[in-house]
Design an enzyme around this catalytic site. Structure first.
Site, PDB file in Angstrom:
ATOM      1  N   LEU A 144       0.754  -1.258   0.014  1.00 49.15           N
ATOM      2  CA  LEU A 144      -0.037  -0.067  -0.004  1.00 49.15           C
ATOM      3  C   LEU A 144       0.897   1.233   0.139  1.00 49.15           C
ATOM      4  O   LEU A 144       0.634   2.209  -0.640  1.00 49.15           O
ATOM      5  CB  LEU A 144      -1.024   0.021   1.363  1.00 49.15           C
ATOM      6  CG  LEU A 144      -1.875   1.192   1.193  1.00 49.15           C
ATOM      7  CD1 LEU A 144      -2.927   0.998   0.170  1.00 49.15           C
ATOM      8  CD2 LEU A 144      -2.356   1.308   2.648  1.00 49.15           C
ATOM      9  N   ALA A 145       1.981   1.323   0.760  1.00 53.02           N
ATOM     10  CA  ALA A 145       2.720   2.355   1.108  1.00 53.02           C
ATOM     11  C   ALA A 145       3.532   2.672  -0.500  1.00 53.02           C
ATOM     12  O   ALA A 145       3.468   3.915  -0.827  1.00 53.02           O
ATOM     13  CB  ALA A 145       3.814   1.922   1.876  1.00 53.02           C
ATOM     14  N   LYS A 146       3.814   1.680  -1.052  1.00 54.93           N
ATOM     15  CA  LYS A 146       4.487   1.829  -2.404  1.00 54.93           C
ATOM     16  C   LYS A 146       3.780   2.333  -3.454  1.00 54.93           C
ATOM     17  O   LYS A 146       3.802   3.248  -4.249  1.00 54.93           O
ATOM     18  CB  LYS A 146       5.221   0.357  -2.790  1.00 54.93           C
ATOM     19  CG  LYS A 146       5.942   0.496  -3.989  1.00 54.93           C
ATOM     20  CD  LYS A 146       6.681  -0.794  -4.254  1.00 54.93           C
ATOM     21  CE  LYS A 146       6.412  -1.491  -5.569  1.00 54.93           C
ATOM     22  NZ  LYS A 146       6.564  -2.644  -5.719  1.00 54.93           N
TER      23      LYS A 146
ATOM     24  N   ASP B  27     -11.485   5.109   4.443  1.00 59.32           N
ATOM     25  CA  ASP B  27     -12.185   4.329   3.554  1.00 59.32           C
ATOM     26  C   ASP B  27     -12.157   4.955   2.034  1.00 59.32           C
ATOM     27  O   ASP B  27     -12.648   6.068   1.774  1.00 59.32           O
ATOM     28  CB  ASP B  27     -13.763   4.221   3.709  1.00 59.32           C
ATOM     29  CG  ASP B  27     -14.570   3.536   2.734  1.00 59.32           C
ATOM     30  OD1 ASP B  27     -14.421   3.561   1.590  1.00 59.32           O
ATOM     31  OD2 ASP B  27     -15.477   2.843   3.052  1.00 59.32           O
ATOM     32  N   HIS B  28     -11.038   4.321   1.350  1.00 54.85           N
ATOM     33  CA  HIS B  28     -10.660   5.046   0.325  1.00 54.85           C
ATOM     34  C   HIS B  28     -11.501   5.786  -0.733  1.00 54.85           C
ATOM     35  O   HIS B  28     -11.651   6.630  -1.601  1.00 54.85           O
ATOM     36  CB  HIS B  28      -9.443   4.398  -0.419  1.00 54.85           C
ATOM     37  CG  HIS B  28      -9.885   3.432  -1.603  1.00 54.85           C
ATOM     38  ND1 HIS B  28     -10.147   2.162  -1.072  1.00 54.85           N
ATOM     39  CD2 HIS B  28      -9.989   3.245  -2.593  1.00 54.85           C
ATOM     40  CE1 HIS B  28     -10.428   1.298  -2.182  1.00 54.85           C
ATOM     41  NE2 HIS B  28     -10.125   1.910  -3.348  1.00 54.85           N
TER      42      HIS B  28
ATOM     43  N   LYS C  66     -12.593   9.317  -3.126  1.00 57.00           N
ATOM     44  CA  LYS C  66     -12.950   9.707  -4.494  1.00 57.00           C
ATOM     45  C   LYS C  66     -13.795  11.006  -4.853  1.00 57.00           C
ATOM     46  O   LYS C  66     -14.592  11.305  -4.425  1.00 57.00           O
ATOM     47  CB  LYS C  66     -13.761   8.360  -5.257  1.00 57.00           C
ATOM     48  CG  LYS C  66     -12.485   7.128  -5.091  1.00 57.00           C
ATOM     49  CD  LYS C  66     -13.586   6.025  -5.947  1.00 57.00           C
ATOM     50  CE  LYS C  66     -12.501   4.668  -5.634  1.00 57.00           C
ATOM     51  NZ  LYS C  66     -11.505   4.443  -6.366  1.00 57.00           N
TER      52      LYS C  66
ATOM     53  N   HIS D 201     -17.152   0.214   1.563  1.00 55.25           N
ATOM     54  CA  HIS D 201     -17.368   1.366   0.388  1.00 55.25           C
ATOM     55  C   HIS D 201     -18.745   1.209  -0.202  1.00 55.25           C
ATOM     56  O   HIS D 201     -19.455   2.498  -0.443  1.00 55.25           O
ATOM     57  CB  HIS D 201     -16.581   0.840  -0.857  1.00 55.25           C
ATOM     58  CG  HIS D 201     -15.163   0.549  -0.464  1.00 55.25           C
ATOM     59  ND1 HIS D 201     -14.326   0.933   0.603  1.00 55.25           N
ATOM     60  CD2 HIS D 201     -14.224  -0.681  -0.718  1.00 55.25           C
ATOM     61  CE1 HIS D 201     -13.201   0.754   0.428  1.00 55.25           C
ATOM     62  NE2 HIS D 201     -12.979  -0.438  -0.320  1.00 55.25           N
TER      63      HIS D 201
HETATM   64  N1  LIG Z   1      -2.430  -2.991  -0.546  1.00 58.55           N
HETATM   65  C1  LIG Z   1      -3.568  -2.615  -0.930  1.00 58.55           C
HETATM   66  O1  LIG Z   1      -3.934  -2.076  -2.128  1.00 58.55           O
HETATM   67  C2  LIG Z   1      -4.431  -2.152   0.144  1.00 58.55           C
HETATM   68  C3  LIG Z   1      -4.170  -2.504   1.464  1.00 58.55           C
HETATM   69  N2  LIG Z   1      -4.892  -2.202   2.501  1.00 58.55           N
HETATM   70  C4  LIG Z   1      -4.621  -2.162   3.821  1.00 58.55           C
HETATM   71  O2  LIG Z   1      -3.592  -1.828   4.273  1.00 58.55           O
HETATM   72  C5  LIG Z   1      -2.820  -2.442   5.210  1.00 58.55           C
HETATM   73  C6  LIG Z   1      -1.443  -2.864   4.616  1.00 58.55           C
HETATM   74  O3  LIG Z   1      -1.644  -3.677   3.464  1.00 58.55           O
HETATM   75  P1  LIG Z   1      -0.338  -3.978   2.438  1.00 58.55           P
HETATM   76  O4  LIG Z   1       0.526  -2.908   2.409  1.00 58.55           O
HETATM   77  O5  LIG Z   1      -0.950  -4.511   1.349  1.00 58.55           O
HETATM   78  O6  LIG Z   1       0.334  -5.095   3.257  1.00 58.55           O
HETATM   79  P2  LIG Z   1       2.019  -5.858   3.153  1.00 58.55           P
HETATM   80  O7  LIG Z   1       1.980  -7.125   3.504  1.00 58.55           O
HETATM   81  O8  LIG Z   1       2.311  -5.534   1.641  1.00 58.55           O
HETATM   82  O9  LIG Z   1       2.736  -4.808   3.920  1.00 58.55           O
HETATM   83  C7  LIG Z   1       2.505  -5.177   5.212  1.00 58.55           C
HETATM   84  C8  LIG Z   1       3.903  -4.247   5.858  1.00 58.55           C
HETATM   85  O10 LIG Z   1       3.776  -4.506   7.403  1.00 58.55           O
HETATM   86  C9  LIG Z   1       5.152  -4.802   7.742  1.00 58.55           C
HETATM   87  N3  LIG Z   1       5.235  -5.636   8.884  1.00 58.55           N
HETATM   88  C10 LIG Z   1       4.662  -6.882   8.998  1.00 58.55           C
HETATM   89  N4  LIG Z   1       4.892  -7.477  10.368  1.00 58.55           N
HETATM   90  C11 LIG Z   1       5.437  -6.531  10.792  1.00 58.55           C
HETATM   91  C12 LIG Z   1       6.170  -6.460  12.173  1.00 58.55           C
HETATM   92  N5  LIG Z   1       5.871  -7.282  13.208  1.00 58.55           N
HETATM   93  N6  LIG Z   1       6.534  -5.277  12.798  1.00 58.55           N
HETATM   94  C13 LIG Z   1       6.599  -4.201  11.932  1.00 58.55           C
HETATM   95  N7  LIG Z   1       6.328  -4.160  10.540  1.00 58.55           N
HETATM   96  C14 LIG Z   1       5.660  -5.375  10.026  1.00 58.55           C
HETATM   97  C15 LIG Z   1       5.913  -5.248   6.627  1.00 58.55           C
HETATM   98  O11 LIG Z   1       6.999  -5.004   6.537  1.00 58.55           O
HETATM   99  P3  LIG Z   1       8.430  -5.988   6.892  1.00 58.55           P
HETATM  100  O12 LIG Z   1       7.964  -7.492   6.286  1.00 58.55           O
HETATM  101  O13 LIG Z   1       9.535  -5.367   6.369  1.00 58.55           O
HETATM  102  O14 LIG Z   1       8.303  -6.184   8.411  1.00 58.55           O
HETATM  103  C16 LIG Z   1       5.055  -4.466   5.459  1.00 58.55           C
HETATM  104  O15 LIG Z   1       5.845  -3.184   5.283  1.00 58.55           O
HETATM  105  C17 LIG Z   1      -3.904  -3.730   5.199  1.00 58.55           C
HETATM  106  O16 LIG Z   1      -4.491  -3.297   6.611  1.00 58.55           O
HETATM  107  C18 LIG Z   1      -4.486  -3.753   4.302  1.00 58.55           C
HETATM  108  O17 LIG Z   1      -5.813  -4.324   4.540  1.00 58.55           O
HETATM  109  C19 LIG Z   1      -6.373  -1.383   2.428  1.00 58.55           C
HETATM  110  C20 LIG Z   1      -6.831  -1.362   0.966  1.00 58.55           C
HETATM  111  C21 LIG Z   1      -5.868  -1.526  -0.187  1.00 58.55           C
HETATM  112  O1  LIG Z   2     -10.874  -1.995  -0.697  1.00 60.10           O
HETATM  113  C1  LIG Z   2     -10.666  -2.410  -1.712  1.00 60.10           C
HETATM  114  O2  LIG Z   2     -10.878  -1.674  -2.938  1.00 60.10           O
HETATM  115  C2  LIG Z   2     -10.627  -2.248  -4.189  1.00 60.10           C
HETATM  116  C3  LIG Z   2     -11.253  -1.615  -5.140  1.00 60.10           C
HETATM  117  O3  LIG Z   2     -10.911  -0.311  -5.082  1.00 60.10           O
HETATM  118  P1  LIG Z   2     -11.231   0.588  -6.323  1.00 60.10           P
HETATM  119  O4  LIG Z   2     -10.774   1.924  -6.006  1.00 60.10           O
HETATM  120  O5  LIG Z   2     -10.156   0.112  -7.452  1.00 60.10           O
HETATM  121  O6  LIG Z   2     -12.571   0.542  -6.929  1.00 60.10           O
HETATM  122  C4  LIG Z   2     -10.614  -3.992  -4.232  1.00 60.10           C
HETATM  123  O7  LIG Z   2     -10.017  -4.584  -5.417  1.00 60.10           O
HETATM  124  C5  LIG Z   2     -10.242  -4.632  -3.022  1.00 60.10           C
HETATM  125  O8  LIG Z   2     -10.461  -6.023  -2.967  1.00 60.10           O
HETATM  126  C6  LIG Z   2     -10.683  -3.819  -1.872  1.00 60.10           C
HETATM  127  O9  LIG Z   2     -10.086  -4.487  -0.691  1.00 60.10           O
END
Ligand SMILES: NC(=O)C1=CN([C@@H]2O[C@H](COP(=O)(O)OP(=O)(O)OC[C@H]3O[C@@H](n4cnc5c(N)ncnc54)[C@H](OP(=O)(O)O)[C@@H]3O)[C@@H](O)[C@H]2O)C=CC1
Ligand SMILES: O=C1O[C@H](COP(=O)(O)O)[C@@H](O)[C@H](O)[C@H]1O
Length: 499
Positions: free
Chosen positions: A20-22, A180-181, A185, A243
């Site tokens: 997500l960060a990236k 809630d992204h 929008k 959403h």
């Molecule tokens: N990705 C997406 O598009 C979306 C994500 N989200 C939500 O955002 C959140 C993050 O998702 P996402 O970025 O995909 O998850 P990732 O699995 O990609 O990233 C998880 C992060 O947590 C770190 N981490 C895990 N365990 C530990 C620990 N014990 N201590 C410190 N750092 C830790 C990992 O880094 P490291 O392994 O280096 O510790 C990594 O930076 C979740 O709640 C997800 O539901 C919501 C909407 C969309």
């Molecule tokens: O939160 C979420 O949303 C996406 C859809 O988002 P959008 O902005 O592309 O419409 C969804 O793919 C994902 O499963 C869900 O966790």
């Protein structure tokens, strides 16, 4: 608050090496920076377990920005504000180091003790992090301390309550920003403007003039690499609880007395409270589910073949439902929602269908019924509004033809449209919580969804019931047919782009 009034602040990002960060957070921060919203001072500390240093982290942030946009001016200055600290969220010592670095950066960048704690991590860590932030003194400054948290907020009402109690030990409700992204929008935020800034719509916005409202959010992708998470969630908890219900509440709420966050929230909560609750016996009258199967012609796997998915999975990848409001404004007007993965189109649209006129004086040349007026709000990928009307057919006294009045964000407008995350991060920095979900909304939406989830957990579904890349199960069409309606086809509703 004016756009220029973004206070200086330190952002502490948990989960800095994650997806997500990236993909979303670094590009959004860069857009804010380029637009001059971070001018009063900012620094970011990224934390995660990986043993990175500042240089590796800055390179990572730079790469993520470069991949997201072709404009890279002042990128090196931007990334120079980023610092990295290896950190395990359950280890107390890590927080001491974090506090020291935070205090140093606070002074170096004159950040006035303002802190945004952004938890981009799995939800099981939220409570622990919030506890440590308080007990290890990171919230102990003269500035603000705001907690920004990602979804999912719990997996049902009891778990959401527990999580809420945990974070409330360290943060007041007013300092908790639940993301809630969809609320970031542009066209979701436009729902209020369309309703409350036009004399045309609000008088008609009720059961005397509207026959039904349809909200569709369809995705072409499958679950990709998120099978593990999705198995515990399904479309109901992944999309509907948050959403979809948020969009429903914005469409159904009463006009607020002002656009202050607490006034809007009050009306949204009242809308949630007037949703007709379901019971285990009535769930199947209101909600249906689907799961995509393989599409061999197009070489698409079924959900059960995806990585980390149980080959006999009962998880839904599609939901359609009818929501009724038991209040004066909406009695008798169904709000239909549907959302699914592996559909033919990536599209989110709202269709407000008005009632037919009481008597028909005109006819269509093809003997078809005259079409009802529709207001279509295009959320994505195109952004705009279309009003479907009937007009006289040129040269024919008694014949009508359908016409569309369209407004589409295009060209410069669309380039300037902030990304949802950009908008939400900016709002959190400015202390505007309008577009974040308050606990009351979260708890009411879980109460509604829990009954459906429970009914579905107890009954195995005949899955798969729609092939990948098709429009969903038959039951979804039947849900509307039994009320004399049909889903307006998404492609028919495409907005005409006027430049
Ligand atoms: N990705 C997406 O598009 C979306 C994500 N989200 C939500 O955002 C959140 C993050 O998702 P996402 O970025 O995909 O998850 P990732 O699995 O990609 O990233 C998880 C992060 O947590 C770190 N981490 C895990 N365990 C530990 C620990 N014990 N201590 C410190 N750092 C830790 C990992 O880094 P490291 O392994 O280096 O510790 C990594 O930076 C979740 O709640 C997800 O539901 C919501 C909407 C969309
Ligand atoms: O939160 C979420 O949303 C996406 C859809 O988002 P959008 O902005 O592309 O419409 C969804 O793919 C994902 O499963 C869900 O966790």
């Amino acid at each position: 608050m004016k756009q220029s009034e973004t206070p200086s602040a330190l952002t502490i990002l948990f989960g800095a090496t994650g997806d997500l960060a990236k993909r979303k957070l670094y590009p959004s921060l860069y857009r804010l920076y380029r637009k001059g919203h971070l001018e009063s001072g900012f620094a970011v500390i990224g934390t995660a377990r990986r043993p990175w240093d500042n240089d590796v982290f800055r390179e990572h942030v730079k790469k993520s920005v470069m991949e997201s946009t072709s404009v890279h001016d002042k990128i090196d200055d931007f990334v120079s504000h980023f610092y990295y600290l290896p950190h395990d969220v359950s280890d107390s010592e890590s927080y001491a180091a974090l506090r020291t670095l935070s205090n140093e950066l606070d002074e170096q960048y004159s950040l006035n003790g303002n802190r945004l704690f952004y938890l981009a991590m799995a939800p099981e860590f939220f409570g622990t992090i919030a506890d440590h932030l308080k007990s290890d003194g990171l919230t102990d400054t003269n500035g603000f301390g705001r907690l920004v948290i990602e979804k999912p907020f719990g997996h049902d009402l009891p778990s959401a309550k527990e999580l809420n109690a945990q974070i409330r030990r360290s943060f007041d409700e007013k300092d908790i920003y639940r993301i809630d992204h969809y609320l970031g929008k542009e066209m979701v935020q436009n729902i209020e403007a369309i309703r409350f800034a036009n004399a045309l719509f609000e008088p008609l916005w009720n059961n005397r003039y509207i026959s039904n409202i349809q909200i569709t959010s369809s995705e072409t992708l499958g679950v990709e690499e998120r099978g593990g998470y999705y198995e515990t969630s399904g479309a109901l908890k992944d999309m509907v609880q948050n959403h979809m219900l948020q969009m429903v509440s914005l469409l159904a709420m009463e006009p607020p007395i002002s656009l202050q966050d607490e006034e809007i929230r009050r009306e949204k909560v009242r809308a949630f409270r007037s949703m007709r609750p379901l019971t285990p016996e009535t769930v199947s009258d209101y909600f249906v589910r689907g799961q995509y199967g393989p599409n061999e012609e197009e070489a698409l796997p079924g959900y059960r073949e995806e990585t980390n998915v149980n080959p006999e999975s009962n998880t839904e990848t599609y939901v359609a439902g009818k929501i009724m409001f038991d209040n004066f404004r909406w009695a008798g007007v169904p709000f239909y929602i549907r959302t699914g993965k592996r559909m033919p189109l990536k599209s989110t649209k709202i269709v407000v269908q008005f009632k037919d006129i009481p008597m028909n004086l005109y006819y269509r040349p093809d003997d078809k019924e005259m079409e009802p007026n529709l207001l279509v709000i295009h959320i994505q990928p195109e952004e705009g509004i279309t009003l479907h009307l009937n007009a006289k057919r040129a040269g024919h006294q008694l014949q009508t033809t359908p016409v569309k009045l369209s407004y589409a964000n295009s060209g410069v407008d669309i380039m300037n449209t902030p990304e949802a995350y950009e908008k939400l991060i900016h709002d959190a920095m400015r202390g505007d919580s309008t577009n974040f979900t308050h606990w009351d909304e979260v708890s009411l939406s879980w109460s509604f969804v829990d009954v459906i989830a429970e009914a579905w957990r107890n009954e195995k579904a005949p899955f798969p019931n729609y092939p990948a890349n098709t429009k969903g199960p038959k039951a979804s069409d039947e849900l509307l047919e039994q009320d004399g309606f049909f889903w307006w086809p998404m492609n028919m509703l495409d907005v005409d782009i006027c430049n």
